[in-house]
Write a protein that holds these residues in place. Structure first.
Motif, mmCIF file in Angstrom:
data_model
loop_
_atom_site.group_PDB
_atom_site.id
_atom_site.type_symbol
_atom_site.label_atom_id
_atom_site.label_comp_id
_atom_site.label_asym_id
_atom_site.label_seq_id
_atom_site.Cartn_x
_atom_site.Cartn_y
_atom_site.Cartn_z
ATOM 1 N N HIS A 180 0.813 -1.219 0.000
ATOM 2 C CA HIS A 180 0.000 0.000 0.000
ATOM 3 C C HIS A 180 0.848 1.272 0.000
ATOM 4 O O HIS A 180 0.345 2.347 0.338
ATOM 5 N N GLY A 181 2.092 1.171 -0.371
ATOM 6 C CA GLY A 181 3.013 2.305 -0.329
ATOM 7 C C GLY A 181 2.558 3.500 -1.156
ATOM 8 O O GLY A 181 2.661 4.642 -0.704
ATOM 9 N N LEU A 182 2.045 3.258 -2.339
ATOM 10 C CA LEU A 182 1.605 4.361 -3.200
ATOM 11 C C LEU A 182 0.415 5.085 -2.570
ATOM 12 O O LEU A 182 0.398 6.314 -2.499
ATOM 13 N N SER A 183 -0.568 4.327 -2.097
ATOM 14 C CA SER A 183 -1.737 4.935 -1.454
ATOM 15 C C SER A 183 -1.336 5.739 -0.230
ATOM 16 O O SER A 183 -1.761 6.889 -0.056
ATOM 17 N N LEU A 184 -0.524 5.144 0.630
ATOM 18 C CA LEU A 184 -0.121 5.822 1.867
ATOM 19 C C LEU A 184 0.703 7.079 1.587
ATOM 20 O O LEU A 184 0.494 8.112 2.225
ATOM 21 N N THR A 185 1.594 7.008 0.622
ATOM 22 C CA THR A 185 2.409 8.173 0.279
ATOM 23 C C THR A 185 1.544 9.289 -0.292
ATOM 24 O O THR A 185 1.691 10.460 0.092
ATOM 25 N N ALA A 186 0.616 8.950 -1.176
ATOM 26 C CA ALA A 186 -0.282 9.971 -1.747
ATOM 27 C C ALA A 186 -1.140 10.607 -0.651
ATOM 28 O O ALA A 186 -1.348 11.829 -0.654
ATOM 29 N N ILE A 187 -1.615 9.805 0.301
ATOM 30 C CA ILE A 187 -2.413 10.345 1.409
ATOM 31 C C ILE A 187 -1.570 11.271 2.275
ATOM 32 O O ILE A 187 -2.026 12.352 2.678
ATOM 33 N N LEU A 188 -0.334 10.884 2.557
ATOM 34 C CA LEU A 188 0.551 11.742 3.358
ATOM 35 C C LEU A 188 0.837 13.069 2.654
ATOM 36 O O LEU A 188 0.862 14.130 3.289
ATOM 37 N N ILE A 189 1.032 13.020 1.355
ATOM 38 C CA ILE A 189 1.260 14.255 0.589
ATOM 39 C C ILE A 189 0.008 15.128 0.644
ATOM 40 O O ILE A 189 0.092 16.339 0.875
ATOM 41 N N LEU A 190 -1.172 14.526 0.464
ATOM 42 C CA LEU A 190 -2.433 15.274 0.551
ATOM 43 C C LEU A 190 -2.582 15.918 1.928
ATOM 44 O O LEU A 190 -2.928 17.105 2.031
ATOM 45 N N LEU A 191 -2.308 15.172 2.987
ATOM 46 C CA LEU A 191 -2.398 15.724 4.344
ATOM 47 C C LEU A 191 -1.412 16.874 4.548
ATOM 48 O O LEU A 191 -1.722 17.852 5.246
ATOM 49 N N SER A 192 -0.255 16.776 3.911
ATOM 50 C CA SER A 192 0.732 17.865 3.994
ATOM 51 C C SER A 192 0.192 19.134 3.346
ATOM 52 O O SER A 192 0.337 20.237 3.885
ATOM 53 N N TRP A 193 -0.431 18.994 2.165
ATOM 54 C CA TRP A 193 -1.017 20.160 1.491
ATOM 55 C C TRP A 193 -2.122 20.773 2.341
ATOM 56 O O TRP A 193 -2.248 22.003 2.425
ATOM 57 N N ILE A 194 -2.940 19.918 2.982
ATOM 58 C CA ILE A 194 -4.019 20.420 3.832
ATOM 59 C C ILE A 194 -3.438 21.209 5.005
ATOM 60 O O ILE A 194 -3.913 22.306 5.333
ATOM 61 N N ALA A 195 -2.403 20.673 5.637
ATOM 62 C CA ALA A 195 -1.768 21.357 6.775
ATOM 63 C C ALA A 195 -1.181 22.698 6.337
ATOM 64 O O ALA A 195 -1.347 23.719 7.031
ATOM 65 N N LEU A 196 -0.524 22.719 5.192
ATOM 66 C CA LEU A 196 0.053 23.973 4.694
ATOM 67 C C LEU A 196 -1.044 24.996 4.388
ATOM 68 O O LEU A 196 -0.908 26.182 4.682
ATOM 69 N N TYR A 197 -2.135 24.530 3.792
ATOM 70 C CA TYR A 197 -3.224 25.434 3.423
ATOM 71 C C TYR A 197 -3.929 25.995 4.654
ATOM 72 O O TYR A 197 -4.315 27.170 4.668
ATOM 73 N N ARG A 198 -4.106 25.174 5.680
ATOM 74 C CA ARG A 198 -4.781 25.632 6.909
ATOM 75 C C ARG A 198 -4.097 26.855 7.505
ATOM 76 O O ARG A 198 -4.735 27.695 8.106
ATOM 77 N N HIS A 199 -2.785 26.919 7.357
ATOM 78 C CA HIS A 199 -2.017 27.999 7.983
ATOM 79 C C HIS A 199 -1.578 29.074 6.985
ATOM 80 O O HIS A 199 -0.666 29.833 7.257
ATOM 81 N N SER A 200 -2.230 29.091 5.828
ATOM 82 C CA SER A 200 -1.833 30.075 4.820
ATOM 83 C C SER A 200 -2.988 31.002 4.493
ATOM 84 O O SER A 200 -4.145 30.735 4.813
#
Length: 153
Positions: free
Chosen positions: A17-37
């Motif tokens: 499940h490496g591809l799924s998990l990595t894509a989810i982590l990247i998505l969560l990173s974008w969400i975290a960055l957007y929340r504080h921007s």
């Protein structure tokens, strides 16, 4: 078993499940960055667009793993058949049904939001992303692109 007669070891969870998990982590990173921007800045606007794009990546990776679309080169093809015609039709078109239902959910959410608000813009971009995904699935059922490995030969 491998060709040498040695039993093949099942791949671990992370490998499977490496591809799924990595894509989810990247998505969560974008969400975290957007929340504080600030969405009115270039970076804030970029983060919001990235959320929609990576939401599309996550759904593409995961949905095409579990759902089918008969005739679409983008979807894996189902194996076992059901005797009940309705259930078999639902299974054969489960990717389109999934994208249609979840897309309707995103549209309903978008309608209820301030489209000019911080998260309204993101949800609007997700609606656009879902439309593109559904369109791609439907278009690949009938159309081909020469020399593309996804197109029917």
């Amino acid at each position: 078993m491998t060709s040498t007669g040695v039993p093949r070891r099942k791949a671990g969870f992370l490998k499977q499940h490496g591809l799924s998990l990595t894509a989810i982590l990247i998505l969560l990173s974008w969400i975290a960055l957007y929340r504080h921007s600030d969405p009115k800045t270039h970076s804030g606007s970029y983060f919001g667009n990235a959320i929609a794009d990576w939401t599309g990546v996550v759904v593409t990776v995961i949905a095409t793993k579990y759902f089918y679309e008969i005739g679409s080169a983008e979807s894996r093809q189902p194996g076992r058949r059901f005797r009940n015609r309705v259930i078999e039709t639902i299974r054969q078109h489960s990717l389109t049904i999934f994208l249609g239902l979840t897309g309707a959910g995103w549209i309903l959410l978008y309608i209820r939001m301030d489209s000019g608000g911080k998260w309204g813009q993101v949800v609007g971009n997700i609606v656009s992303e879902w439309t593109q995904l559904l369109g791609l699935v439907l278009l690949t059922k009938r159309l081909i692109e020469e020399k593309s490995k996804e197109s029917k030969q």
